[in-house]
Write an enzyme that holds these catalytic residues in place. Structure first.
Site, PDB file in Angstrom:
ATOM      1  CG  HIS A  35      -3.566  -1.417   8.236  1.00 58.51           C
ATOM      2  ND1 HIS A  35      -3.061  -2.229   7.250  1.00 58.51           N
ATOM      3  CD2 HIS A  35      -2.578  -0.537   8.542  1.00 58.51           C
ATOM      4  CE1 HIS A  35      -1.820  -1.858   6.976  1.00 58.51           C
ATOM      5  NE2 HIS A  35      -1.518  -0.835   7.739  1.00 58.51           N
ATOM      6  CD  GLN A  48       0.184  -4.247  16.352  1.00 53.49           C
ATOM      7  OE1 GLN A  48       0.725  -5.127  15.687  1.00 53.49           O
ATOM      8  NE2 GLN A  48       0.295  -2.970  16.056  1.00 53.49           N
ATOM      9  CE1 TYR A  68     -10.023  -7.833  27.925  1.00 49.71           C
ATOM     10  CE2 TYR A  68      -8.080  -8.510  26.692  1.00 49.71           C
ATOM     11  CZ  TYR A  68      -8.855  -7.514  27.246  1.00 49.71           C
ATOM     12  OH  TYR A  68      -8.482  -6.201  27.125  1.00 49.71           O
ATOM     13  NE  ARG A 115      -9.439   8.977  27.287  1.00 49.13           N
ATOM     14  CZ  ARG A 115     -10.581   9.240  26.671  1.00 49.13           C
ATOM     15  NH1 ARG A 115     -10.939   8.553  25.610  1.00 49.13           N
ATOM     16  NH2 ARG A 115     -11.374  10.206  27.113  1.00 49.13           N
ATOM     17  CE  LYS A 169      -0.581   0.719   4.958  1.00 51.63           C
ATOM     18  NZ  LYS A 169      -0.039   2.090   5.055  1.00 51.63           N
TER      19      LYS A 169
END
Length: 593
Positions: free
Chosen positions: A333, A456, A462, A548, A241
């Site tokens: 992605h 990752q 979980y 954030r 890409k």
């Protein structure tokens, strides 16, 4: 055993000027010395090298020693096919960080024949010795002996020239021809197939284009015109890409390549499709009835696909400022992950059947609306040395909500979020389920269940569930049921994504590569809003490095019934999940009343 074999083979004299009888004699002596060389090969594993382990190790993909108790898989002494890998842009960052380490790891693991021909091609003049030193630094790991590295380097040569010059490709073809003739002669000696009319093995050539996409057409056309690439049964073209900047540029790129490359020899790589947890999505969904039964709008409240990294531009400002995080990360992605999360069950795991279902769901995704998008730029971005346009409005953060108009997902918001220079490194899929219908009063304040697939780092899967805390009181708190890959599997069982994808390309397995039709449908979703942002020149929200992201992203989340995008409590690590919850995090009968 493999290292001893490599050591013995490295002792074979140069056979360019020797007759076949001498070559046979040398091969026989080398084979007889394998057992005697084992001790020396083991000792070489601890040998010192002249390259700093700290600087060299940081320049390549990790290669871990074979786990104790597992015998290494030796390469087939008589391969059934002959492999050639030609890496364009061989002196570039991508080739050094990913391509060459992946090729070496495959050979080290016995998954790539030890007689593979590897040819690097780039513009910079360089002799074989200088190129091999560069590759050595790229593949160096202090935990691996020099013998396998040195053997790999004997298979590596370099040619330089322009990417659009036929004379340069004529020289490349001649050099490759010489290498492949030597490879074939060596194969005949190893298999005793030198007689008249003897069958020859199948050949595979992989052309790895680690170059900008605007050069793809020139390279492909020159390879075809020079006669080097002329057989689709032999050729594999791996393309990196980005594939355009919008629908129009992508269509132009695809149309140009279609003139010289057919779709069945084109392997558009998206390394996220080669990551272990992404490949596990189909197994998780379609091999476990508990998930398939609840994987729909009736049970799922929202899906979040998140990519976060602490680093900023990391020297890529010249490239990144032309694209931004939506084009660089989300359009490729994250959209590929969305396709696997949201698609229907395919008839099989073949490339054709998986593609069919991915195209269906991508066709159902509605174009992104401006009101469902928040873009940001970290403070200090414009002061980066590699940013030439000091008035750039390129986004380094984006949070958006997409909608899928089909019976399974109607009304479920799909959140795609990506950011640079934020508070952590993380890539994950978060599936938040709906509140229990008709819940009893004592449990009414319990938060919803959530399934997290951590891509990752610290790969794992979980569940967030509600659980009674042991004791005489009736206390309930969120807990974690987890499959943490680091505790369940050895690190050697988690191969690098590029290793897997290169191996799949060599085997003509297209299950985890991007089809042209996927690109067309994906750009259809983002092109209108990208053009709107460029036309308006609206400045993105500013956010501080290490946070954030902009506060406006939380406001968008709250519009869709979420406190914020991303992680909540009890998701840092096993030690956090196992600790006794703070009393403020408990739901009790008394609190409920």
């Amino acid at each position: 055993a493999r290292n001893a074999k490599s050591a013995a083979k490295s002792a074979i004299p140069d056979t360019d000027s020797e007759d076949e009888g001498v070559r046979r004699s040398a091969k026989a002596k080398a084979a007889a010395s394998i057992a005697a060389s084992t001790a020396a090969a083991v000792a070489a594993a601890a040998a010192n090298t002249s390259i700093s382990s700290t600087s060299a190790a940081s320049a390549c993909a990790p290669l871990l020693p074979i786990p104790e108790g597992q015998a290494p898989r030796a390469p087939d002494p008589a391969p059934t096919e002959l492999t050639t890998v030609i890496v364009f842009g061989a002196d570039g960052n991508l080739a050094r960080r990913k391509t060459f380490p992946a090729l070496f790891n495959l050979m080290y693991k016995g998954l790539l024949a030890d007689d593979v021909v590897v040819v690097g091609y780039a513009r910079a003049p360089m002799d074989n010795e200088a190129f091999r030193k560069m590759v050595y630094r790229a593949i160096y790991q202090p935990t691996v002996a020099n013998q396998p590295r040195n053997h790999f380097l004997t298979n590596v040569t370099y040619e330089h020239g322009e990417f659009n010059d036929l004379d340069s490709y004529a020289r490349l073809r001649a050099a490759v021809g010489v290498r492949e003739a030597e490879q074939l002669q060596d194969w005949k000696i190893r298999t005793h197939s030198g007689g008249m009319g003897a069958a020859t093995p199948r050949r595979v050539r992989l052309y790895y284009l680690a170059v900008p996409s605007f050069i793809y057409y020139d390279i492909s056309k020159c390879l075809s015109a020079s006669g080097l690439a002329a057989d689709k049964r032999v050729d594999r073209f791996v393309l990196e890409k980005p594939f355009g900047r919008d629908s129009a540029t992508c269509a132009a790129l695809l149309a140009g390549l279609a003139e010289v490359l057919s779709e069945d020899v084109t392997y558009r790589i998206d390394h996220y499709l080669g990551k272990e947890l992404i490949m596990n999505l189909l197994v998780l969904r379609f091999a476990n009835i508990c998930f398939e039964a609840i994987w729909n709008r009736n049970s799922i409240a929202s899906v979040q696909i998140i990519f976060k990294e602490k680093v900023g531009l990391d020297g890529r400002g010249g490239y990144f400022d032309k694209f931004g995080v939506i084009r660089d990360v989300i359009q490729n992605h994250l959209m590929q992950i969305l396709g696997l999360v949201a698609m229907e069950q395919p008839l099989s795991l073949s490339a054709k059947d998986i593609l069919q279902e991915k195209l269906k769901v991508l066709s159902s995704v509605q174009p992104l609306r401006r009101e469902d998008l928040v873009v940001g730029q970290y403070a200090g971005y414009l002061a980066e040395e590699s940013i030439e346009n000091k008035a750039s409005t390129t986004e380094t953060f984006a949070a958006m909500v997409l909608h899928i108009n089909n019976p399974r997902w109607a009304g479920v918001p799909f959140v795609l979020k990506a950011g640079k220079a934020v508070n952590e490194n993380r890539a994950e899929v978060r599936v938040r389920f709906r509140q229990v219908p008709g819940v009893i009063p004592e449990l009414a304040h319990c938060p919803e269940n959530e399934l997290i697939i951590r891509v990752q780092p610290n790969e794992g899967i979980y569940w967030k569930i509600q659980n009674k805390i042991p004791g005489l009181d009736f206390n309930v708190a969120p807990m974690r049921m987890d499959l943490t890959y680091q505790s369940k599997y050895s690190q050697a069982e988690l191969p690098e994504a590029y290793e897997r994808l290169i191996l799949h390309a060599l085997h003509a397995n297209k299950s985890h590569f991007v089809h042209a039709d996927e690109l067309t449908l994906s750009w259809r979703i983002f092109t209108p809003v990208l053009h709107l942002l460029e036309k308006s020149r609206e400045p993105p929200h500013t956010y501080e490095v290490g946070t954030r992201g902009p506060a406006a992203a939380d406001e968008l989340a709250q519009r869709y019934g979420m406190r914020k995008f991303g992680s909540q409590r009890f998701e840092g690590g096993p030690e956090e999940a196992e600790r006794r919850p703070d009393p403020k995090e408990l739901w009790t009968r008394k609190a409920a009343k």
